[in-house]
Design an enzyme around this catalytic site. Structure first.
Site, PDB file in Angstrom:
ATOM      1  CG  ASP A   1      -0.243  -0.123   2.532  1.00 50.03           C
ATOM      2  OD1 ASP A   1       0.980   0.195   2.577  1.00 50.03           O
ATOM      3  OD2 ASP A   1      -0.872  -0.519   3.523  1.00 50.03           O
TER       4      ASP A   1
ATOM      5  CB  CYS B   1       5.360  -0.206   1.395  1.00 52.43           C
ATOM      6  SG  CYS B   1       6.024   0.889   0.105  1.00 52.43           S
TER       7      CYS B   1
ATOM      8  CB  ILE C   1       6.666   1.422  -6.969  1.00 48.14           C
ATOM      9  CG1 ILE C   1       6.389  -0.064  -7.211  1.00 48.14           C
ATOM     10  CG2 ILE C   1       6.841   2.172  -8.274  1.00 48.14           C
ATOM     11  CD1 ILE C   1       5.107  -0.322  -7.975  1.00 48.14           C
ATOM     12  CG  HIS C   2       6.640  -2.713  -2.071  1.00 46.71           C
ATOM     13  ND1 HIS C   2       5.524  -2.361  -1.338  1.00 46.71           N
ATOM     14  CD2 HIS C   2       7.184  -3.788  -1.451  1.00 46.71           C
ATOM     15  CE1 HIS C   2       5.391  -3.207  -0.326  1.00 46.71           C
ATOM     16  NE2 HIS C   2       6.380  -4.076  -0.368  1.00 46.71           N
TER      17      HIS C   2
ATOM     18  CG  HIS D   1      -4.132  17.060  -9.019  1.00 47.40           C
ATOM     19  ND1 HIS D   1      -4.879  16.576 -10.096  1.00 47.40           N
ATOM     20  CD2 HIS D   1      -4.790  18.155  -8.572  1.00 47.40           C
ATOM     21  CE1 HIS D   1      -5.936  17.352 -10.266  1.00 47.40           C
ATOM     22  NE2 HIS D   1      -5.908  18.315  -9.368  1.00 47.40           N
TER      23      HIS D   1
END
Length: 298
Positions: free
Chosen positions: A110, A113, A216-217, A292
Site C-alpha cells: 500500500d 510500505c 515503487i515498494h 495534484h
C-alpha cells in the site's frame, strides 16, 4: 462551540494547558496535542480523566471528546503504557545471528510500505506505520528553518498535512528525517540498480537497519527463522560490513527473478482527478501542471 479548558498532568506532576480543542474534537487530535506537550507518542499514552480518575478508551481514534466524557475544566492524567512497543529502541534485538543471512519480509503493498518497513525493523511488526508519519510531521513542524520549502518541495505546514495522509508515499526525505531523528543509519538496497543508498552514513551512528526497494515498494530486511512472525534481528552494528554484502545479494537475487519495477514504465493513478499516468516522469509533469500530489499504484 467554545474551546475546552483542559490541562494534562504528566511526568511526576508536571502540568500543561491543552489548547485548541472542542467537544467535537477527536481523540486523535487530543493525543497529537498530548504528544507535543509530553513526548509520549499516541500508541503509548494511557489517559485518565474525572474524579476518581478513570482510564479513557483510546481504541477509537475518531471518537469525539464529549462522547468520552472529557469536559471543560478537566485535568487529564497522562501515563506511559509500559507494555506499548517502543519506537526505535536500539536494544530491541541484541543477539547477533552471524551465521544466518539477511532475508526479506514482505509488508503490505500500500502507500505506507516505507513506514511499515521502518516500523518492522524497529519494533518487529508493522503496526506503527501511522505513528511514524505523525513523528515525521512533528519533526518537520518543530524546525521550519531546517525543513523549509526548498528542502520539502512544499510549504512546511502543507507538507505536515500531506505526509500524515496515508495515501501519500514516503521516500528519501522521510528516510533522511528518520535517520537523523533516531541516530541510526538506514541502508536502502535498490533491486534494479543493485546499489545501496545509506541515509545517515555521515552521522557516524553505531547501528544500521536495512530496507530493500524495487522501484515503487519498500520491504524490510532482517534475520528470520522459518515461519516465526518475529524477526531474530533487524538492527545491526555499522561495523558489520558482511550485512551490506548480504543485502546486495538479496537485491541481485530479486533482480535475477525480475522482482523490480521500472519506474519509467509503471502505471499510476492520480487520486485527485483519476487520471491514468505511466512512469515517474509523467507523474511529476502531471503534478507540476495540476498541483495534484496524491498518486496510487495501479
Amino acid at each position: 462551540m467554545a474551546d475546552l479548558v483542559l490541562r494534562c498532568q504528566y511526568k511526576g506532576g508536571k502540568r500543561s494547558v491543552v489548547k485548541g480543542l472542542k467537544g467535537n474534537s477527536t481523540l486523535e487530535e487530543l493525543q497529537e496535542k498530548i504528544w507535543l506537550l509530553t513526548d509520549v507518542p499516541p500508541h503509548a499514552q494511557r489517559i485518565l480523566s474525572g474524579f476518581p480518575p478513570r482510564e479513557i478508551n483510546c481504541q477509537v481514534k475518531s471518537a469525539e471528546l464529549s462522547s468520552l466524557g472529557v469536559r471543560s475544566g478537566d485535568t487529564l492524567i497522562v501515563e506511559v503504557n509500559k507494555m506499548a512497543p517502543k519506537v526505535l529502541s536500539h536494544t530491541i534485538l541484541t543477539q547477533e545471528y552471524s551465521d544466518t543471512p539477511l532475508s526479506r519480509k514482505i509488508v503490505p503493498a500500500d502507500n505506507s510500505c516505507l513506514f511499515a518497513s521502518m516500523s518492522y525493523v524497529m519494533t518487529g511488526d508493522v503496526s506503527m506505520a501511522t505513528d511514524l508519519r505523525h513523528l515525521i510531521a512533528k519533526c518537520v513542524s518543530s524546525d521550519p528553518e531546517m525543513y523549509n520549502s526548498a528542502f520539502l518541495g512544499k510549504d512546511n505546514s502543507e507538507y505536515c498535512s500531506w505526509i500524515q495522509n496515508c495515501d501519500n508515499w514516503g521516500g528519501a526525505i522521510e528516510l533522511s528525517i528518520l535517520c537523523k531523528y533516531y541516530e541510526v543509519e538506514i541502508a536502502v538496497v535498490d533491486t534494479e540498480t543493485e546499489r545501496i543508498d545509506r541515509f545517515g552514513e555521515d552521522g557516524k551512528y553505531k547501528n544500521r537497519v536495512f530496507l530493500i526497494y524495487d522501484g515503487i515498494h519498500y520491504d524490510p530486511l532482517g534475520v528470520h527463522n522459518g515461519t516465526d512472525p518475529l524477526p531474530l534481528q533487524t538492527v545491526f552494528p555499522c561495523s558489520d560490513e558482511t550485512r551490506l554484502i548480504q543485502a546486495l545479494k538479496v537485491a541481485a537475487d530479486a533482480k535475477k527473478n525480475r522482482k523490480f519495477t521500472n519506474v519509467s514504465k509503471f502505471t499510476l493513478r492520480c487520486l485527485a482527478c483519476n487520471t491514468s499516468l505511466t512512469g515517474q516522469a509523467e507523474a511529476q509533469q502531471h503534478a507540476m501542471t495540476t498541483g495534484h500530489q496524491n498518486f496510487g499504484e495501479v
